[in-house]
Design a protein around this motif. Structure first.
Motif, mmCIF file in Angstrom:
data_model
loop_
_atom_site.group_PDB
_atom_site.id
_atom_site.type_symbol
_atom_site.label_atom_id
_atom_site.label_comp_id
_atom_site.label_asym_id
_atom_site.label_seq_id
_atom_site.Cartn_x
_atom_site.Cartn_y
_atom_site.Cartn_z
ATOM 1 N N GLY A 156 0.825 -1.199 0.000
ATOM 2 C CA GLY A 156 0.000 0.000 0.000
ATOM 3 C C GLY A 156 0.858 1.247 0.000
ATOM 4 N N THR A 157 0.228 2.389 -0.159
ATOM 5 C CA THR A 157 0.929 3.669 -0.102
ATOM 6 C C THR A 157 0.092 4.657 0.698
ATOM 7 O OG1 THR A 157 -0.068 4.436 -2.171
ATOM 8 C CG2 THR A 157 2.082 3.333 -2.319
ATOM 9 N N ILE A 158 0.773 5.664 1.213
ATOM 10 C CA ILE A 158 0.115 6.754 1.913
ATOM 11 C C ILE A 158 0.789 8.044 1.491
ATOM 12 C CG2 ILE A 158 1.580 6.289 3.929
ATOM 13 C CD1 ILE A 158 -0.522 7.648 5.665
ATOM 14 N N LYS A 161 1.206 14.624 4.056
ATOM 15 C CA LYS A 161 1.247 16.086 3.967
ATOM 16 C C LYS A 161 2.420 16.636 4.775
ATOM 17 C CE LYS A 161 -3.747 16.665 3.253
ATOM 18 N NZ LYS A 161 -5.001 17.276 3.799
ATOM 19 N N VAL A 162 2.729 15.969 5.892
ATOM 20 C CA VAL A 162 3.830 16.438 6.749
ATOM 21 C C VAL A 162 5.158 16.342 6.014
ATOM 22 C CG1 VAL A 162 5.114 15.989 8.867
ATOM 23 C CG2 VAL A 162 2.619 15.844 8.872
ATOM 24 N N LEU A 163 5.402 15.219 5.350
ATOM 25 C CA LEU A 163 6.674 14.998 4.661
ATOM 26 C C LEU A 163 6.631 15.411 3.196
ATOM 27 C CD1 LEU A 163 7.584 11.468 6.102
ATOM 28 C CD2 LEU A 163 8.346 13.715 6.919
ATOM 29 N N ASP A 164 5.432 15.696 2.691
ATOM 30 C CA ASP A 164 5.249 16.074 1.289
ATOM 31 C C ASP A 164 5.817 15.006 0.349
ATOM 32 O OD1 ASP A 164 4.445 17.616 -0.869
ATOM 33 O OD2 ASP A 164 6.317 18.753 -0.944
ATOM 34 N N GLN A 165 5.411 13.759 0.598
ATOM 35 C CA GLN A 165 5.886 12.653 -0.227
ATOM 36 C C GLN A 165 4.953 11.460 -0.059
ATOM 37 O OE1 GLN A 165 9.161 10.835 2.942
ATOM 38 N NE2 GLN A 165 9.856 12.155 1.301
ATOM 39 N N GLU A 166 5.055 10.542 -0.986
ATOM 40 C CA GLU A 166 4.304 9.298 -0.895
ATOM 41 C C GLU A 166 5.191 8.221 -0.296
ATOM 42 O OE1 GLU A 166 1.055 7.635 -3.790
ATOM 43 O OE2 GLU A 166 3.005 6.880 -4.479
ATOM 44 N N ARG A 167 4.639 7.490 0.649
ATOM 45 C CA ARG A 167 5.408 6.445 1.328
ATOM 46 C C ARG A 167 4.755 5.094 1.060
ATOM 47 N NH1 ARG A 167 9.518 8.892 4.717
ATOM 48 N NH2 ARG A 167 9.984 6.699 5.104
ATOM 49 N N ALA A 168 5.612 4.109 0.766
ATOM 50 C CA ALA A 168 5.142 2.751 0.524
ATOM 51 C C ALA A 168 5.255 1.928 1.804
ATOM 52 C CB ALA A 168 5.960 2.103 -0.588
ATOM 53 N N TYR A 169 4.365 0.968 1.956
ATOM 54 C CA TYR A 169 4.426 0.047 3.084
ATOM 55 C C TYR A 169 3.906 -1.311 2.633
ATOM 56 C CZ TYR A 169 -0.601 1.025 3.466
ATOM 57 O OH TYR A 169 -1.946 1.167 3.196
ATOM 58 N N ALA A 219 1.056 -6.911 11.115
ATOM 59 C CA ALA A 219 2.350 -6.245 11.111
ATOM 60 C C ALA A 219 2.439 -5.272 9.940
ATOM 61 C CB ALA A 219 3.477 -7.266 11.019
ATOM 62 N N VAL A 220 3.020 -4.104 10.198
ATOM 63 C CA VAL A 220 3.207 -3.084 9.177
ATOM 64 C C VAL A 220 4.703 -2.879 8.966
ATOM 65 C CG1 VAL A 220 2.763 -0.695 8.508
ATOM 66 C CG2 VAL A 220 1.049 -1.963 9.830
ATOM 67 N N PHE A 221 5.154 -3.030 7.731
ATOM 68 C CA PHE A 221 6.572 -2.904 7.373
ATOM 69 C C PHE A 221 6.744 -1.680 6.483
ATOM 70 C CE2 PHE A 221 5.508 -7.340 7.986
ATOM 71 C CZ PHE A 221 6.545 -7.836 8.762
ATOM 72 N N MET A 222 7.507 -0.716 6.966
ATOM 73 C CA MET A 222 7.746 0.493 6.175
ATOM 74 C C MET A 222 9.251 0.762 6.092
ATOM 75 S SD MET A 222 6.317 4.370 6.614
ATOM 76 C CE MET A 222 4.832 4.034 5.683
ATOM 77 N N PRO A 223 9.804 0.836 4.891
ATOM 78 C CA PRO A 223 11.216 1.178 4.766
ATOM 79 C C PRO A 223 11.426 2.685 4.883
ATOM 80 C CG PRO A 223 10.278 0.807 2.604
ATOM 81 C CD PRO A 223 9.181 0.522 3.600
ATOM 82 N N MET A 249 -3.929 3.535 8.889
ATOM 83 C CA MET A 249 -4.056 2.094 9.091
ATOM 84 C C MET A 249 -5.379 1.743 9.774
ATOM 85 S SD MET A 249 -1.621 0.543 7.702
ATOM 86 C CE MET A 249 -0.090 1.019 6.898
ATOM 87 N N HIS A 250 -5.779 2.545 10.735
ATOM 88 C CA HIS A 250 -7.037 2.277 11.432
ATOM 89 C C HIS A 250 -8.252 2.507 10.532
ATOM 90 C CE1 HIS A 250 -5.857 1.398 15.628
ATOM 91 N NE2 HIS A 250 -4.750 2.036 15.289
ATOM 92 N N ASP A 251 -8.077 3.379 9.540
ATOM 93 C CA ASP A 251 -9.169 3.591 8.590
ATOM 94 C C ASP A 251 -9.348 2.394 7.653
ATOM 95 O OD1 ASP A 251 -9.750 6.085 9.595
ATOM 96 O OD2 ASP A 251 -8.603 7.180 8.063
ATOM 97 N N HIS A 252 -8.274 1.650 7.426
ATOM 98 C CA HIS A 252 -8.307 0.580 6.418
ATOM 99 C C HIS A 252 -8.302 -0.824 7.011
ATOM 100 C CE1 HIS A 252 -7.062 4.038 3.955
ATOM 101 N NE2 HIS A 252 -7.534 3.358 2.923
ATOM 102 N N TYR A 253 -7.898 -0.953 8.266
ATOM 103 C CA TYR A 253 -7.771 -2.289 8.853
ATOM 104 C C TYR A 253 -8.337 -2.298 10.269
ATOM 105 C CZ TYR A 253 -4.645 -3.061 4.908
ATOM 106 O OH TYR A 253 -4.128 -3.170 3.636
ATOM 107 N N ASN A 254 -8.552 -3.501 10.762
ATOM 108 C CA ASN A 254 -9.183 -3.691 12.061
ATOM 109 C C ASN A 254 -8.118 -3.811 13.148
ATOM 110 O OD1 ASN A 254 -11.069 -4.239 14.044
ATOM 111 N ND2 ASN A 254 -11.274 -6.411 13.499
ATOM 112 N N PHE A 255 -7.551 -2.670 13.534
ATOM 113 C CA PHE A 255 -6.471 -2.619 14.514
ATOM 114 C C PHE A 255 -7.006 -2.234 15.892
ATOM 115 C CE2 PHE A 255 -2.651 -1.443 11.580
ATOM 116 C CZ PHE A 255 -2.878 -2.585 10.839
#
Length: 389
Positions: A156-158, A161-169, A219-223, A249-255
């Motif tokens: 997935g990606t997110i 706005k804080v970092l002004d970039q797209e992050r993969a996970y 588990a969430v893995f983010m480089p 993550m809470h919007d998309h999964y049952n955490f």
């Protein structure tokens, strides 16, 4: 005499003058607690061994000619040690008449895995050879097992706005995951790509969940993208992580929203940012894992020290899992010959946790600053955080 299983004799005379026999693939040769490293001699070169026990410093383990076209080096290790190493070669004509220990600081070396040793030590900087002493046992949970039910990995990606970039996970969902059931405990991995590939985290999760050791865990893995500024106590990164990634993550999964069921873990600088996040946001994270961790901001940044931070937070309900290798007292050596020490600061952090009344688990292992150590001890971290009663 050394003999391979192909019956090709390799003649040498180790310093103890014992006659040793080894099947092909059982190198280095282990005699008691002593490991013998054997390498072919190439005319015009100096050969040696660099590894976890000498700070990867080529000046520390030069091999000695023993005749018949071979060079030899020996070192004594603990019975259960597991360490990574490489052979190296240096062209002698590049020394330019300078003493070896001084010239080695300035000239390039050619490093290679041990061609007689099939054991591989996974590394983010390329595979190494692995020395496993007889008493070392790799945890069964780190190996694929028949009968376990594998979870699934989803990318997935997110957009931050804080970092002004797209992050993969990448997210690991246990085989029994159900969005409509009780919310799941979660663990966030720093250096997430390496935990996926080098630490075998999905295999470990599959096994522990299938065996009933821990409940189903997500588990969430983010480089990282800019690892040093992000993991060296970067506040913008922490803001992104806590205020954007977790709600996403809470919007998309049952955490579960319970901090006691939410963990963050990382190695080295990844451990530092995990400690930093834990002390900055105890309202979010009740479980903190630091493997071979720096305990204070690094590279000249005087910003944070986990020892004082967690002392000031004494009485909180957080639980911490600390792991360090005994060979990390000198895990790296700079050009001036000074050791970089991770071991003793982590011991000091342990004392702070003890004195401040934290629930924690601490362990030292006869290993170095390596993914082998972090893979092996991830089993205990997951068990400590999530084990079924």
């Amino acid at each position: 005499h050394l003999h391979s299983s192909t019956d090709e004799p390799v003649s040498t005379t180790p310093t103890n003058e014992h006659h040793l026999t080894t099947p092909l693939g059982e190198f280095p040769i282990i005699e008691g607690n002593v490991a013998h490293f054997i390498h072919r001699e190439r005319p015009g070169t100096i050969a040696g061994v660099i590894g976890d026990w000498n700070g990867w410093d080529a000046r520390k383990a030069v091999m000695t000619p023993i005749g018949h076209g071979f060079v030899h080096y020996q070192h004594e290790f603990e019975e259960d040690a597991r360490l990574d190493y490489l052979f190296y070669e240096v062209d002698a004509d590049k020394l330019q008449g300078l003493p070896f220990d001084k010239s080695m600081v300035h000239i390039p070396i050619h490093s290679m895995r041990d061609p007689l040793n099939p054991r591989i030590g996974d590394s983010g900087f390329g595979p190494k050879s692995e020395l496993a002493m007889p008493g070392y046992q790799r945890p069964a949970a780190t190996l694929g097992q028949i009968g376990t039910t594998p979870g699934t990995l989803h990318k997935g990606t997110i957009t931050s706005k804080v970092l002004d970039q797209e992050r993969a996970y990448t997210i690991y969902l246990p085989a029994s995951y159900n969005a409509n059931e009780k919310p799941y405990p979660t663990i966030y991995f720093k250096d997430g790509g390496d935990y996926l590939k080098l630490a075998k985290a999905p295999i470990i999760l599959d096994n522990l969940i299938s065996w009933g050791v821990i409940p189903p865990v997500v588990a969430v893995f983010m480089p990282p993208i800019a690892r040093t500024p992000e993991y060296n106590c970067g506040d913008e990164y922490v803001q992104f992580f806590c205020e954007e990634l977790i709600p996403h993550m809470h919007d998309h999964y049952n955490f579960s929203t319970d901090p006691a069921k939410r963990a963050v873990i990382g190695p080295s600088l990844g451990g530092l940012i995990s400690l930093y996040i834990g002390s900055q946001r105890p309202d979010l994270f009740g479980l903190i894992g630091a493997q071979s961790s720096a305990v204070s901001s690094a590279y000249g940044l005087d910003k944070y020290d986990a020892r004082t931070a967690y002392a000031a937070l004494s009485g909180r309900s957080q639980r911490l899992h600390l792991v360090i290798g005994t060979y990390e007292e000198c895990f790296d050596i700079d050009r001036q010959g000074r050791c970089q020490d991770l071991l003793n600061p982590v011991r000091e952090l342990r004392s702070v946790l003890e004195q401040s009344g934290y629930d924690y688990r601490y362990s030292e292992h006869h290993q170095g600053h390596s993914w082998g150590l972090w893979r092996d001890t991830l089993v205990d971290a997951l068990t400590y955080f999530f084990s079924n009663p």
